[in-house]
Design a protein around this motif. Sequence first.
Motif, PDB file in Angstrom:
ATOM      1  N   ARG A 139      41.850 -29.756  24.213  1.00 44.86           N
ATOM      2  CA  ARG A 139      40.938 -29.120  22.672  1.00 44.86           C
ATOM      3  C   ARG A 139      39.376 -30.054  22.019  1.00 44.86           C
ATOM      4  O   ARG A 139      39.162 -28.225  21.551  1.00 44.86           O
ATOM      5  CB  ARG A 139      42.792 -29.433  22.065  1.00 44.86           C
ATOM      6  CG  ARG A 139      43.864 -28.885  22.350  1.00 44.86           C
ATOM      7  CD  ARG A 139      44.542 -28.244  21.483  1.00 44.86           C
ATOM      8  NE  ARG A 139      45.685 -29.440  20.891  1.00 44.86           N
ATOM      9  CZ  ARG A 139      46.662 -30.460  21.697  1.00 44.86           C
ATOM     10  NH1 ARG A 139      46.716 -29.265  22.649  1.00 44.86           N
ATOM     11  NH2 ARG A 139      46.696 -31.257  21.478  1.00 44.86           N
ATOM     12  N   PHE A 140      39.951 -31.397  21.887  1.00 40.19           N
ATOM     13  CA  PHE A 140      38.325 -31.386  21.471  1.00 40.19           C
ATOM     14  C   PHE A 140      37.230 -30.712  22.483  1.00 40.19           C
ATOM     15  O   PHE A 140      36.713 -30.929  21.825  1.00 40.19           O
ATOM     16  CB  PHE A 140      38.918 -32.851  21.424  1.00 40.19           C
ATOM     17  CG  PHE A 140      37.056 -33.435  21.517  1.00 40.19           C
ATOM     18  CD1 PHE A 140      37.176 -33.407  19.977  1.00 40.19           C
ATOM     19  CD2 PHE A 140      36.602 -34.042  22.248  1.00 40.19           C
ATOM     20  CE1 PHE A 140      36.005 -34.462  18.999  1.00 40.19           C
ATOM     21  CE2 PHE A 140      34.871 -35.095  21.451  1.00 40.19           C
ATOM     22  CZ  PHE A 140      35.150 -35.173  20.357  1.00 40.19           C
ATOM     23  N   SER A 141      37.226 -31.119  23.391  1.00 42.70           N
ATOM     24  CA  SER A 141      35.828 -30.393  23.828  1.00 42.70           C
ATOM     25  C   SER A 141      35.894 -29.350  23.530  1.00 42.70           C
ATOM     26  O   SER A 141      35.209 -28.222  23.377  1.00 42.70           O
ATOM     27  CB  SER A 141      36.261 -31.243  25.476  1.00 42.70           C
ATOM     28  OG  SER A 141      36.709 -32.036  25.985  1.00 42.70           O
ATOM     29  N   GLY A 142      37.181 -28.382  23.317  1.00 40.76           N
ATOM     30  CA  GLY A 142      36.678 -26.447  23.219  1.00 40.76           C
ATOM     31  C   GLY A 142      36.181 -26.689  22.019  1.00 40.76           C
ATOM     32  O   GLY A 142      35.135 -25.618  21.591  1.00 40.76           O
ATOM     33  N   LYS A 143      36.783 -27.212  21.089  1.00 43.99           N
ATOM     34  CA  LYS A 143      36.065 -27.358  19.559  1.00 43.99           C
ATOM     35  C   LYS A 143      34.679 -28.158  18.931  1.00 43.99           C
ATOM     36  O   LYS A 143      34.110 -27.299  18.897  1.00 43.99           O
ATOM     37  CB  LYS A 143      36.564 -28.183  18.826  1.00 43.99           C
ATOM     38  CG  LYS A 143      36.808 -28.055  17.435  1.00 43.99           C
ATOM     39  CD  LYS A 143      37.887 -28.757  16.539  1.00 43.99           C
ATOM     40  CE  LYS A 143      39.375 -27.750  16.550  1.00 43.99           C
ATOM     41  NZ  LYS A 143      39.649 -28.163  15.373  1.00 43.99           N
ATOM     42  N   ALA A 144      34.610 -28.446  20.034  1.00 41.30           N
ATOM     43  CA  ALA A 144      32.995 -29.387  20.461  1.00 41.30           C
ATOM     44  C   ALA A 144      32.097 -28.179  20.935  1.00 41.30           C
ATOM     45  O   ALA A 144      30.896 -27.867  20.530  1.00 41.30           O
ATOM     46  CB  ALA A 144      32.850 -30.559  20.577  1.00 41.30           C
TER      47      ALA A 144
ATOM     48  N   ARG B  77      31.777 -25.433  20.770  1.00 42.03           N
ATOM     49  CA  ARG B  77      32.452 -24.380  19.898  1.00 42.03           C
ATOM     50  C   ARG B  77      31.275 -24.610  18.823  1.00 42.03           C
ATOM     51  O   ARG B  77      30.460 -23.863  18.325  1.00 42.03           O
ATOM     52  CB  ARG B  77      33.562 -23.522  20.126  1.00 42.03           C
ATOM     53  CG  ARG B  77      34.478 -23.032  20.561  1.00 42.03           C
ATOM     54  CD  ARG B  77      35.464 -22.078  20.081  1.00 42.03           C
ATOM     55  NE  ARG B  77      36.543 -22.967  19.253  1.00 42.03           N
ATOM     56  CZ  ARG B  77      37.391 -23.870  19.869  1.00 42.03           C
ATOM     57  NH1 ARG B  77      37.363 -23.843  20.911  1.00 42.03           N
ATOM     58  NH2 ARG B  77      37.950 -24.718  19.085  1.00 42.03           N
ATOM     59  N   THR B  78      31.494 -25.619  18.552  1.00 50.75           N
ATOM     60  CA  THR B  78      31.071 -26.329  17.424  1.00 50.75           C
ATOM     61  C   THR B  78      28.743 -26.145  17.937  1.00 50.75           C
ATOM     62  O   THR B  78      28.398 -25.610  17.250  1.00 50.75           O
ATOM     63  CB  THR B  78      30.805 -27.799  16.914  1.00 50.75           C
ATOM     64  OG1 THR B  78      32.356 -27.121  16.537  1.00 50.75           O
ATOM     65  CG2 THR B  78      30.664 -27.781  15.564  1.00 50.75           C
TER      66      THR B  78
ATOM     67  N   LYS C 167      35.229 -18.104  16.577  1.00 53.84           N
ATOM     68  CA  LYS C 167      35.233 -19.078  15.566  1.00 53.84           C
ATOM     69  C   LYS C 167      37.165 -20.334  16.030  1.00 53.84           C
ATOM     70  O   LYS C 167      36.929 -21.079  15.653  1.00 53.84           O
ATOM     71  CB  LYS C 167      35.673 -18.627  14.060  1.00 53.84           C
ATOM     72  CG  LYS C 167      34.550 -17.710  14.083  1.00 53.84           C
ATOM     73  CD  LYS C 167      34.883 -16.611  12.884  1.00 53.84           C
ATOM     74  CE  LYS C 167      34.230 -16.105  12.605  1.00 53.84           C
ATOM     75  NZ  LYS C 167      34.046 -15.081  11.127  1.00 53.84           N
ATOM     76  N   GLU C 168      37.316 -19.510  16.802  1.00 52.07           N
ATOM     77  CA  GLU C 168      39.360 -20.108  17.676  1.00 52.07           C
ATOM     78  C   GLU C 168      39.225 -20.576  18.413  1.00 52.07           C
ATOM     79  O   GLU C 168      38.796 -19.232  19.234  1.00 52.07           O
ATOM     80  CB  GLU C 168      40.016 -20.139  16.617  1.00 52.07           C
ATOM     81  CG  GLU C 168      40.709 -18.594  16.574  1.00 52.07           C
ATOM     82  CD  GLU C 168      41.657 -18.142  15.168  1.00 52.07           C
ATOM     83  OE1 GLU C 168      41.997 -19.112  14.260  1.00 52.07           O
ATOM     84  OE2 GLU C 168      42.260 -17.362  15.061  1.00 52.07           O
ATOM     85  N   SER C 169      40.108 -21.604  19.204  1.00 49.72           N
ATOM     86  CA  SER C 169      39.977 -21.141  20.765  1.00 49.72           C
ATOM     87  C   SER C 169      41.834 -20.048  20.398  1.00 49.72           C
ATOM     88  O   SER C 169      42.071 -20.212  19.546  1.00 49.72           O
ATOM     89  CB  SER C 169      40.961 -22.513  21.550  1.00 49.72           C
ATOM     90  OG  SER C 169      42.261 -22.960  20.457  1.00 49.72           O
TER      91      SER C 169
ATOM     92  N   GLU D 113      44.544 -22.179  19.015  1.00 46.94           N
ATOM     93  CA  GLU D 113      45.073 -22.015  17.987  1.00 46.94           C
ATOM     94  C   GLU D 113      45.201 -20.451  17.148  1.00 46.94           C
ATOM     95  O   GLU D 113      46.052 -20.696  16.079  1.00 46.94           O
ATOM     96  CB  GLU D 113      43.014 -22.470  16.679  1.00 46.94           C
ATOM     97  CG  GLU D 113      42.990 -24.302  18.095  1.00 46.94           C
ATOM     98  CD  GLU D 113      41.430 -24.176  16.881  1.00 46.94           C
ATOM     99  OE1 GLU D 113      40.833 -25.681  17.016  1.00 46.94           O
ATOM    100  OE2 GLU D 113      40.285 -22.974  17.441  1.00 46.94           O
TER     101      GLU D 113
END
Length: 453
Positions: free
Chosen positions: A405-410, A412-413, A440-442, A445
């Motif tokens: 989840r952290f890698s996906g958010k990082a 995308r950012t 904007k979100e996974s 999420e």
Amino acid sequence: MNHSQAAEEFTHDVERTTWHDKTLWFVREKRDKAVFQIPEWEALREAGSRIKAHALSNLDEYLLEFEQNAIRNGVKVHWAADGKEHNDIVLQILQETGATQMVKSKSMLTEECHLNDFLIEKGVDVVDTDLGERVVQLAKEPPSHIVMPCIHKKKEEIGALFHEHLGTEKGASDPKYLAEAARQHLREKFMTRRAALTGVNFAVAETGGFVVCTNEGNADMGAHLADVHIASMGIEKIIPKARHLGVFLRLLARSATGQPITTYSSHFHRPRPGQTMHIIIVDNGRTTQLGRPDFRNSLKCIRCGACMNTCPVYRRSGGHSYHNAVAGPIGSILAPNLDMRKNADLPFASTLCGSCSNVCPVKIDIHDQLYKWRQVLAAEGYVDNSKKQGMKLMASVLANPKLFRFSGKAGRTVMRLAPFSVSNPLNPWYKQREMPEPPKESFREWYVKRGKS
């Protein structure tokens, strides 16, 4: 060059790539129309698969039975452990008969053994008589497809080749005109060559005879006019009974070109009076493949080329990118058996979409074998270190939900704030396509938020 490098070179010509893709898909569509006209198509596939499985499981018995019946028919039978021994046997036969010129019909086994180059080095004039094979021979290229050897060539390029080598009019590219020029050119070769070589599509243990399938009749012209007929066959070409031919002849042409049957299905049993006939039975790594439980089904292949016509990678990358006699999905599971180091890239030239397995007339699990070869090659150390480390890192990420989840958010950012970090030539995906706009979100999420609402 490995597959990806050679494919990149092929795709530089966008017009050719698009045309190649559409042409092969057109052949795939012809195949679909042909098979949908037969209600019992799936039953035929199942029958063909079972007959082949039975023959492979009893290969020693059927090969000996074939040899005995062929000898009884007056045919001389030879055994070759590998390509070198096969080539030496062909040369010995030619030398014994004093032949320095030979006509040859299509045979992927001889391509696998590099027979043409070997004989030419020994002073033998070899002429390929299949039209497509003759085109690539004049161009000093290997065939790019097992059924349509010059599918990568445009008619204008063939016209230029024929102008240079056959003396046709400069700039002429009408297919009928070029075919007639080839017909006149090859007729003289058929009439003057004392030796002819053909491949073998099916060898019948029960009779000692074999069948050659062509659409041009060139195998018949060569074999019937020559004093010496040499037939080269891989050990996997054997089928038990003559009645089984009906299954495979119905499967082959429909899968290959969408025809009900090949124009010529020529049966050879014995030499005509005054002629000698030789059959060379070749292993060249096939027993090794037979001994690999995960890959033995690949020996069922009847060389129809349907997996190539449907494969999105082959259609867009061209046959020469596979640097192997047999290209496409089936070639990618046969080639590593011969040389893992040289062909370690080929099982990765696939999306694993499964379309190849869906169209295979003898139900070879091609995409499963491609996946299994990747595992074998990685375990044997034939995968480059960067890919190996990348896969280990990905496995760690996918195995840890929080890290995933952290890698996906990082990711995308970074894509949103610094798009140049992924939209650059160092990213292989970016070379052929635009990177998508980061969401904007996974999905997770979105799903959690939706559940709460």
